[in-house]
Motif scaffolding. Sequence first.
Motif, PDB file in Angstrom:
ATOM      1  N   ALA A   2      22.458   2.555  34.117  1.00 25.26           N
ATOM      2  CA  ALA A   2      22.839   3.887  33.096  1.00 25.26           C
ATOM      3  C   ALA A   2      23.274   3.162  31.480  1.00 25.26           C
ATOM      4  N   SER A   3      24.193   2.099  31.949  1.00 23.62           N
ATOM      5  CA  SER A   3      24.734   1.080  30.161  1.00 23.62           C
ATOM      6  C   SER A   3      24.111  -0.065  30.380  1.00 23.62           C
ATOM      7  N   ASP A   4      23.101  -1.029  31.154  1.00 26.85           N
ATOM      8  CA  ASP A   4      22.043  -1.645  30.405  1.00 26.85           C
ATOM      9  C   ASP A   4      20.717  -0.832  29.813  1.00 26.85           C
ATOM     10  N   VAL A   5      20.616  -0.007  30.555  1.00 26.44           N
ATOM     11  CA  VAL A   5      18.760   0.767  29.790  1.00 26.44           C
ATOM     12  C   VAL A   5      18.866   1.635  29.198  1.00 26.44           C
ATOM     13  N   HIS A   6      19.714   2.216  29.648  1.00 27.61           N
ATOM     14  CA  HIS A   6      20.161   3.820  28.564  1.00 27.61           C
ATOM     15  C   HIS A   6      22.111   3.961  27.865  1.00 27.61           C
ATOM     16  N   LYS A   7      22.192   2.838  27.755  1.00 26.25           N
ATOM     17  CA  LYS A   7      23.630   2.287  26.611  1.00 26.25           C
ATOM     18  C   LYS A   7      24.253   3.723  26.796  1.00 26.25           C
ATOM     19  N   VAL A   8      24.814   4.135  28.110  1.00 26.07           N
ATOM     20  CA  VAL A   8      25.656   5.458  28.207  1.00 26.07           C
ATOM     21  C   VAL A   8      26.796   4.330  28.708  1.00 26.07           C
ATOM     22  N   ALA A   9      27.075   3.831  28.600  1.00 24.75           N
ATOM     23  CA  ALA A   9      28.176   2.260  28.683  1.00 24.75           C
ATOM     24  C   ALA A   9      29.431   2.895  29.985  1.00 24.75           C
ATOM     25  N   SER A  10      30.120   3.556  29.371  1.00 33.01           N
ATOM     26  CA  SER A  10      31.166   3.671  29.562  1.00 33.01           C
ATOM     27  C   SER A  10      31.274   5.199  31.444  1.00 33.01           C
ATOM     28  N   ARG A  11      31.690   4.691  32.292  1.00 30.61           N
ATOM     29  CA  ARG A  11      31.591   5.508  33.417  1.00 30.61           C
ATOM     30  C   ARG A  11      32.467   6.562  33.152  1.00 30.61           C
ATOM     31  N   HIS A  12      33.221   6.967  32.477  1.00 32.16           N
ATOM     32  CA  HIS A  12      34.153   8.358  32.117  1.00 32.16           C
ATOM     33  C   HIS A  12      32.259   8.864  31.556  1.00 32.16           C
ATOM     34  N   ALA A  13      31.712   8.310  30.264  1.00 29.56           N
ATOM     35  CA  ALA A  13      30.716   9.141  29.432  1.00 29.56           C
ATOM     36  C   ALA A  13      29.769   9.666  30.576  1.00 29.56           C
ATOM     37  N   GLN A  14      29.483   8.818  31.947  1.00 27.11           N
ATOM     38  CA  GLN A  14      28.449   8.925  32.461  1.00 27.11           C
ATOM     39  C   GLN A  14      29.071  10.093  33.695  1.00 27.11           C
ATOM     40  N   ARG A  15      30.020  10.355  33.852  1.00 28.81           N
ATOM     41  CA  ARG A  15      30.442  11.621  34.548  1.00 28.81           C
ATOM     42  C   ARG A  15      31.063  12.789  33.479  1.00 28.81           C
ATOM     43  N   LYS A  16      31.377  12.281  32.713  1.00 29.29           N
ATOM     44  CA  LYS A  16      30.759  13.658  31.387  1.00 29.29           C
ATOM     45  C   LYS A  16      29.139  14.526  31.310  1.00 29.29           C
ATOM     46  N   ALA A  17      28.435  12.922  31.168  1.00 30.73           N
ATOM     47  CA  ALA A  17      26.742  13.829  30.710  1.00 30.73           C
ATOM     48  C   ALA A  17      26.072  13.579  32.492  1.00 30.73           C
ATOM     49  N   ASN A  18      26.749  13.964  33.747  1.00 34.07           N
ATOM     50  CA  ASN A  18      26.644  14.734  33.871  1.00 34.07           C
ATOM     51  C   ASN A  18      24.747  13.866  35.230  1.00 34.07           C
ATOM     52  N   ILE A  19      25.007  12.592  34.993  1.00 30.98           N
ATOM     53  CA  ILE A  19      23.612  12.267  34.685  1.00 30.98           C
ATOM     54  C   ILE A  19      22.984  11.657  36.176  1.00 30.98           C
ATOM     55  N   TYR A  20      23.893  10.823  36.804  1.00 27.80           N
ATOM     56  CA  TYR A  20      23.846  10.840  38.773  1.00 27.80           C
ATOM     57  C   TYR A  20      24.228  11.906  39.728  1.00 27.80           C
ATOM     58  N   ARG A  21      24.180  11.940  40.138  1.00 26.55           N
ATOM     59  CA  ARG A  21      24.596  12.906  41.497  1.00 26.55           C
ATOM     60  C   ARG A  21      24.474  12.680  42.996  1.00 26.55           C
ATOM     61  N   ARG A  22      25.168  12.775  43.890  1.00 18.18           N
ATOM     62  CA  ARG A  22      25.024  12.553  45.427  1.00 18.18           C
ATOM     63  C   ARG A  22      23.475  12.865  45.520  1.00 18.18           C
ATOM     64  N   ASN A  23      22.856  12.354  46.166  1.00 20.35           N
ATOM     65  CA  ASN A  23      21.056  12.769  47.187  1.00 20.35           C
ATOM     66  C   ASN A  23      21.327  12.406  48.120  1.00 20.35           C
ATOM     67  N   PRO A  24      20.739  12.383  49.106  1.00 20.30           N
ATOM     68  CA  PRO A  24      20.026  12.228  50.473  1.00 20.30           C
ATOM     69  C   PRO A  24      18.694  10.787  49.547  1.00 20.30           C
ATOM     70  N   LEU A  25      18.731  10.026  51.261  1.00 24.98           N
ATOM     71  CA  LEU A  25      17.648   9.528  50.492  1.00 24.98           C
ATOM     72  C   LEU A  25      16.968   9.005  52.089  1.00 24.98           C
ATOM     73  N   ALA A  26      15.780   9.009  51.949  1.00 26.05           N
ATOM     74  CA  ALA A  26      14.749   8.911  53.217  1.00 26.05           C
ATOM     75  C   ALA A  26      15.202   7.318  53.885  1.00 26.05           C
ATOM     76  N   ASP A  27      15.957   6.897  54.814  1.00 26.97           N
ATOM     77  CA  ASP A  27      15.618   5.569  55.177  1.00 26.97           C
ATOM     78  C   ASP A  27      14.207   4.955  55.540  1.00 26.97           C
ATOM     79  N   GLU A  28      13.704   4.295  54.376  1.00 26.49           N
ATOM     80  CA  GLU A  28      12.658   3.433  54.521  1.00 26.49           C
ATOM     81  C   GLU A  28      12.098   2.877  55.707  1.00 26.49           C
ATOM     82  N   ALA A  29      13.549   2.426  56.588  1.00 27.18           N
ATOM     83  CA  ALA A  29      13.285   1.766  57.627  1.00 27.18           C
ATOM     84  C   ALA A  29      12.696   2.609  59.011  1.00 27.18           C
TER      85      ALA A  29
END
Length: 112
Positions: free
Chosen positions: A62-89
């Motif tokens: 988020a910081s490097d590619v999308h320039k949403v630098a601070s963790r606070h700004a990232q949380r406020k923008a709600n751009i990521y959330r927990r999500n279960p992932l299928a284990d590739e193995a």
Amino acid sequence: MMKERFKEVEVWLATENLAAEVHAPPDNTPLIRGLQYIDGWLYSMPDYTKRTSSLERIQRHASDVHKVASRHAQRKANIYRRNPLADEASTLPSHGPTPEPQRRDAPGPTAM
């Protein structure tokens, strides 16, 4: 011996109704019996989605590619959330009853 086995598998595959392409299920799909899952993260911005098992990697992305630098700004923008992932193995069993979905610890750090 190996050549014969390969031919057997090739003939068997030709008789199965297998998909030509495999697509990830849509987000928020119920867990699929027989697959193992790890805790993961879903990063969403307009026209962009990324999944990973590492919160640190999502934050760095988020910081490097999308320039949403601070963790606070990232949380406020709600751009990521927990999500279960299928284990590739994990794989679906070929015989016997299909086990209930299982959760496993996420693998160690890997390149993004």
